[in-house]
Design an enzyme around this catalytic site. Sequence first.
Site, short mmCIF file in Angstrom:
data_model
loop_
_atom_site.label_atom_id
_atom_site.label_comp_id
_atom_site.label_asym_id
_atom_site.label_seq_id
_atom_site.Cartn_x
_atom_site.Cartn_y
_atom_site.Cartn_z
N ASP A 370 3.97 48.95 98.17
CA ASP A 370 5.09 48.08 97.80
C ASP A 370 4.87 46.60 98.08
O ASP A 370 5.80 45.82 97.98
CB ASP A 370 6.35 48.55 98.55
CG ASP A 370 7.61 47.85 98.05
OD1 ASP A 370 7.69 47.55 96.85
OD2 ASP A 370 8.51 47.60 98.87
N HIS A 574 6.25 42.99 104.42
CA HIS A 574 6.39 42.43 103.07
C HIS A 574 7.82 42.11 102.64
O HIS A 574 8.03 41.78 101.45
CB HIS A 574 5.71 43.34 102.03
CG HIS A 574 6.32 44.70 101.87
ND1 HIS A 574 5.72 45.84 102.34
CD2 HIS A 574 7.47 45.10 101.29
CE1 HIS A 574 6.48 46.88 102.05
NE2 HIS A 574 7.56 46.45 101.41
#
Length: 1014
Positions: A370, A574
């Site tokens: 992701d 992230h």
Amino acid sequence: MHDDRKLVEDRLDRVLRERIRPAVHRLRVPLEVEVWHAPGEPVPVTEGLAAPYGPARVGDIWGRPWGTSWFRLTGAVPKEWAGRQVEAVVDLGFGSDTPGFSAEGLVYRPDGTAVKGLHPRSTAVRIAASADGGESVTLYVEAAANPLIAGPVTLLGDTETAPPEPLYRLRRADLAVLDQVVWELAQDLDVLGQLMRELPLDTTRRWDLLRAVGRALDALDLDDIAGSAAAARERLAPALAAPAAASAHRVSGVGHAHIDSAWLWPLRETVRKVARTCTNVAALMDDHPEFVFAMSQAQQLAWMKEHRPEIFARVKEKVAAGQLVPVGGMWVESDTNMPGGEALARQFTHGKRFFLEEFGIETEEVWLPDSFGYSAALPQLVKLSGSKWFLTQKISWSQTNSFPHHTFWWEGLDGSRVFTHFPPVDTYNSEFSGQEMAHLVRNFRDKGSANRSLVPFGYGDGGGGPTREMLARARRLRDLEGAPRVEIEKPARFFAKAQAEYPNAPVWVGELYLELHRGTYTSQAKMKQGNRRSEALLREAELWAATAAVRTGFAYPYRTLDRIWKTVLLHQFHDILPGSSIAWVHREARRTYARVAEELEAVIDAAQRALAGGAGPDQVGTVVFNAAPHERGGIPAMGGAPVPDRPAGQAVSATELPGGGFVLDNGLLRVTVDRRGLVTSVYDVAAAREAVAPGSAANLLQVHPDLPNDSDAWDVDAFYRNTVTDLTDADEVLLTHTDDPARAAVRVVRSFGASRVEQSLVLRTGAKRLDIDTEVDWHEREKLLKAAFPVDVHADRSAAETQFGHVFRPTHTNTSWDAAKFEICAHRFLHVGERDWGAAVVNDSTYGHDVTRTVREDGGTTTTVRLSLLRAPRFPDPDTDQGVHRFRYAFVPGAGVAEAVREGYRINLPERSVPGATVVAPLVAVDCDSVVVESVKLADEQSGAVVVRLYEALGQRARLCLTAGFPVASAVAVDLLERPLAETSVAYEVVGEQRVELSLRPFQIFTLRLNPLV
């Protein structure tokens, strides 16, 4: 025959929804409910169990935003249920049908044992198969009132702004009998119904399934589902027994629960999400020995070890059984665009070491489904960490171009290749639905050469991972006509099979650029600054502490540095470093970065004072330390020396222009700042060349509207460029520092909108650069602030620093792939140039950039480099970047890439001055300008050995000599975990007691352990 497809399909939907699924728990009795609302932050389990509970009932509201309520549920199993499977069914009143994004619960027994997580698609908790009936039941539910975070603007993303009103209403709390036959019928119809809808209309199999479903529904007594379910299943049995075709696609199912370590919830809530998920999957493994589940983030398991040791013990049990499989090899699933080279290396160091030390497992798969694009440095780091496979999924989100492969060899900067898979199912939260299975078969790009893909299945982000329903689908899809063959197995088995099947897979060279989420290079500027500053301070702390340890016996702070590294690595997750989390996450992160800086400054100061010789009352003199990997101002790279008397070079002159403005001149550059404070000329004296394109101005601040179509904090859409406002009006243009011959500066103040910017344009003696210190008091909304440098060069590509090197990207838009890179990531520098002359823009904390080119009427080419300084998205943090920001960047004319590398390190590693008079020789030095020493530290094994990591920075072969500032007994090439490499392509030789001669390939990373001669 008449086409009655829709009639049968709609009949199936309604019967499943209104008759079969409700009959799974047909027999039920209510549980008695009591509640205790925790007054503040979450409490330990023992405190929650012992709390003073009060009366409550189904229908009561509960849960102020981010609060915790504890429910005590009690009851007795009816005697008539003897011998039947009993479950508690608890519906907390979830605000969404999507698991993980609203209320969540964790169920405990009275002894504190965690039993099961609750979310909207998993509300049943197994009690036991009742023996005689009449058993008493007591359960506790730790219910988290996590708000549903939805745009376009929300105040729920922080406890400091969220309203106090409760969010949820308890909907159900029952004991119920699980009717296994009805449940199995629901799974049969679910799988066959979904498969039926996905098969082509002209296939016999689709119509066979339609008729089988119709016959099963005919066999079902709607007034007695339980009594007729077995007969309906018999009618479906032949359809479920038909085997898959020999050529059917092969699916390796891997249980998964992608858990963002922070995002629409704070870090502390992630700890609870991990606890719920680990509890769920361990319980599922007890019932399903074939179930395999992969966990990728060492940090999350470290949290379990620290905060929930009883759950961590269950994890270790399942790891030992081979059912829970550590993967990923990184501390967190980090962003890979913005972390520095050393930080990205340490993600592997700390992640893989945790899995080795805790479980004895060497992870071989790097699992990053992701993250928002993947750096070209990764393949080499993957190999140097001892891993060999890479998995991602996010590239399927690209807006413009479809990636051409699903299985391929990924080649990085230095030529390293890693076998890579990109699941064609296009999700890392698969449910094994018919739509997903059909999509992956249609979507798979490598048909004819390969026939195998991986499917990560399970609900993420607190959804608890896979469910028994998903495992039921997988069993039915193992060998089913019309569907791919599904086998649940470990990721390593998939990769081994896939690589054996497709050894000559195609090669993709360079970064995996995500054509989406480009705004993450800029959003939440203080995240970027905190990260860059922390990385620089960690370099210095390790360097000076190691130097002091070898030279003076200074106590190297192993534990402190280990802890701080893990903190910095966590914040590279992230959704933290990219600036895409709620306000609470970033508020806490800013405080954390401040604490990190304070601790590291103390380590650096103590080590430097030990090296400088101390500062008694009679001490005179100053030692200047240079942590950069290049000499400057007479101070050696990574060494220290008494301060020079005066900077070398011509004094800086400042001349006022008629009508306003100034000319600054140091003999190397002549800089013209006009009356508006715009830099209209930067003249390279030696090259006799103007850097600024005719009719343009450098350091031109520009404001764009910035309202992307979706995902505010994440995205910058290309149409923002259609409208721009140049900030050309100045409140003040003033010459400063007129009494210092070593520098001259022009102060420029501008007001715009609700904001104000103050800049200092500084030219220094001996410096071939224009330094720009900027302070912005930013109060715009949904705007983008850029700083433009239009350079008079004909450049068809730019060079942007990335980890351990640089990447070239086109400045033109010949193809859709080129055009999609309209916003790019660079680290400390971005360079454009012609063969014999170029220019760089360097920065201390900026990552977002864009580069464009135009051909002027005079036939020349203007190549414009712009830094993205600030954004102002309103979701998920409505006050993103509001307030005061300080940036440092510089324009470097006449620079090649080598000068860009040097200036990039300079601006990020300012010199430090400490009282003393001692010359501090570098602990290590190299004699090759293209080779950079990235880190110097003591070995993690605490042996006293010195570990040096260096890399070739210019993309060329390098022969060099590394000189140690101490006698060396031996030198050993090691991997990122500081283990001796069995094989290395680097030829190196120890010459004498202090020299190591070696050669490097372009962009090669090399780590050497120097064992001191005792």
